[in-house]
Design a protein around this motif. Structure first.
Motif, PDB file in Angstrom:
ATOM      1  N   SER A  88     -18.834 -25.421 -53.518  1.00 56.29           N
ATOM      2  CA  SER A  88     -17.554 -25.255 -54.449  1.00 56.29           C
ATOM      3  C   SER A  88     -17.867 -25.477 -55.763  1.00 56.29           C
ATOM      4  O   SER A  88     -17.228 -24.793 -56.889  1.00 56.29           O
ATOM      5  CB  SER A  88     -16.338 -26.224 -53.747  1.00 56.29           C
ATOM      6  OG  SER A  88     -16.831 -27.346 -53.855  1.00 56.29           O
ATOM      7  N   SER A  89     -18.555 -26.310 -56.128  1.00 52.02           N
ATOM      8  CA  SER A  89     -18.829 -26.555 -57.719  1.00 52.02           C
ATOM      9  C   SER A  89     -19.698 -25.498 -58.392  1.00 52.02           C
ATOM     10  O   SER A  89     -19.291 -24.971 -59.333  1.00 52.02           O
ATOM     11  CB  SER A  89     -19.669 -27.946 -57.648  1.00 52.02           C
ATOM     12  OG  SER A  89     -21.039 -27.853 -57.001  1.00 52.02           O
ATOM     13  N   ALA A  91     -19.545 -22.377 -56.971  1.00 51.89           N
ATOM     14  CA  ALA A  91     -18.851 -21.204 -57.266  1.00 51.89           C
ATOM     15  C   ALA A  91     -17.945 -21.274 -58.602  1.00 51.89           C
ATOM     16  O   ALA A  91     -17.461 -20.223 -58.999  1.00 51.89           O
ATOM     17  CB  ALA A  91     -17.842 -21.151 -56.039  1.00 51.89           C
ATOM     18  N   CYS A  92     -17.819 -22.410 -59.021  1.00 48.06           N
ATOM     19  CA  CYS A  92     -16.896 -22.554 -60.317  1.00 48.06           C
ATOM     20  C   CYS A  92     -17.663 -21.747 -61.588  1.00 48.06           C
ATOM     21  O   CYS A  92     -17.079 -21.374 -62.511  1.00 48.06           O
ATOM     22  CB  CYS A  92     -16.736 -23.958 -60.896  1.00 48.06           C
ATOM     23  SG  CYS A  92     -15.591 -24.718 -59.697  1.00 48.06           S
ATOM     24  N   ALA A  95     -16.204 -18.237 -61.235  1.00 50.73           N
ATOM     25  CA  ALA A  95     -14.689 -18.051 -61.022  1.00 50.73           C
ATOM     26  C   ALA A  95     -13.860 -17.726 -62.326  1.00 50.73           C
ATOM     27  O   ALA A  95     -13.951 -18.663 -63.173  1.00 50.73           O
ATOM     28  CB  ALA A  95     -14.086 -19.400 -60.201  1.00 50.73           C
ATOM     29  N   MET A 104     -11.424 -24.120 -55.972  1.00 56.52           N
ATOM     30  CA  MET A 104     -12.531 -24.745 -55.775  1.00 56.52           C
ATOM     31  C   MET A 104     -12.564 -26.170 -56.389  1.00 56.52           C
ATOM     32  O   MET A 104     -13.423 -26.923 -55.705  1.00 56.52           O
ATOM     33  CB  MET A 104     -13.428 -23.902 -56.490  1.00 56.52           C
ATOM     34  CG  MET A 104     -13.751 -22.644 -56.202  1.00 56.52           C
ATOM     35  SD  MET A 104     -14.490 -22.290 -54.493  1.00 56.52           S
ATOM     36  CE  MET A 104     -13.084 -21.993 -53.507  1.00 56.52           C
TER      37      MET A 104
END
Length: 216
Positions: A88-89, A91-92, A95, A104
């Protein structure tokens, strides 16, 4: 150094480095102004959540982790949370929609709550000797603060290039995640322990580990 001592040292280093994830929010602050500039038409509350939401979410995920620890071992909780945090980090970085970025960041908060709660519980479970436990917790908190400072410093330089790049500091979590999976031992879920708090089948590794001198 024999195999058992070497593995014990790797475990301790893994635990100490794992605390850095709790200081992850320090990395996003250097990019705060640029995030607001990048999304001028976005609701201010959503933008504020992107910055501070993980700190709020981890309060609730910490409680949820305590409940899940009754049924799931701490290694599974910590490993799964580290994978979630890393994905998730990073993916930022890609984003561009504020709603996606907020999601995220919320997932990062969930992972941080799980890691913080389960890791402290794991330390208490593995290091039953009070002096050893105090030593581990002391180093754990100290290195956590140090990694937070490094996150801020690295993110500050990266934010000058592009606000997305501040999340690249979490590339360091990839080797930490692999170390967690490799060296954290399996432990019984809390619900499988007897009324005295001891596991029905105590792990022999608890009986043999001692705190060695770290090469500081």
């Amino acid at each position: 150094m024999n195999k058992e001592k070497r593995r014990s040292l790797y475990l301790k280093l893994t635990i100490l480095l794992s605390g850095g994830v709790m200081m992850a929010d320090l990395a996003v602050y250097p990019a705060a102004e640029k995030i607001f500039v990048a999304f001028p038409k976005t609701n201010t509350g959503l933008l504020n959540f992107i910055l501070t939401g993980p700190s709020l979410i981890l309060i609730f995920s910490s409680v949820l982790c305590g409940v899940m620890a009754q049924y799931i071992g701490k290694k599974a909780l910590i490993s799964g949370a580290y994978v979630l945090f890393t994905l998730s980090s990073l993916a930022c970085v890609f984003a561009d929609a504020p709603a996606l970025l907020a999601v995220m960041r919320a997932l990062m908060g969930v992972a941080m709550g799980f890691i913080g709660t389960a890791m402290v519980g794991l330390i208490a479970e593995l290091y039953m000797d009070e002096n050893a436990r105090s030593s581990v917790l002391g180093y754990y908190n100290g290195i956590m603060a140090g990694m937070g400072a490094l996150f801020s410093l690295g993110a500050g330089y990266l934010a000058l290039k592009n606000w997305h790049f501040v999340f690249l500091v979490f590339l360091v979590m990839i080797p930490v995640t692999l170390a967690v999976i490799a060296f954290i031992p399996q432990t019984e879920p809390e619900g499988k322990k007897d009324s005295r708090g001891a596991s029905r089948e105590p792990s022999p590794i608890k009986m043999s580990w001692h705190w060695p001198e770290l090469p500081l």
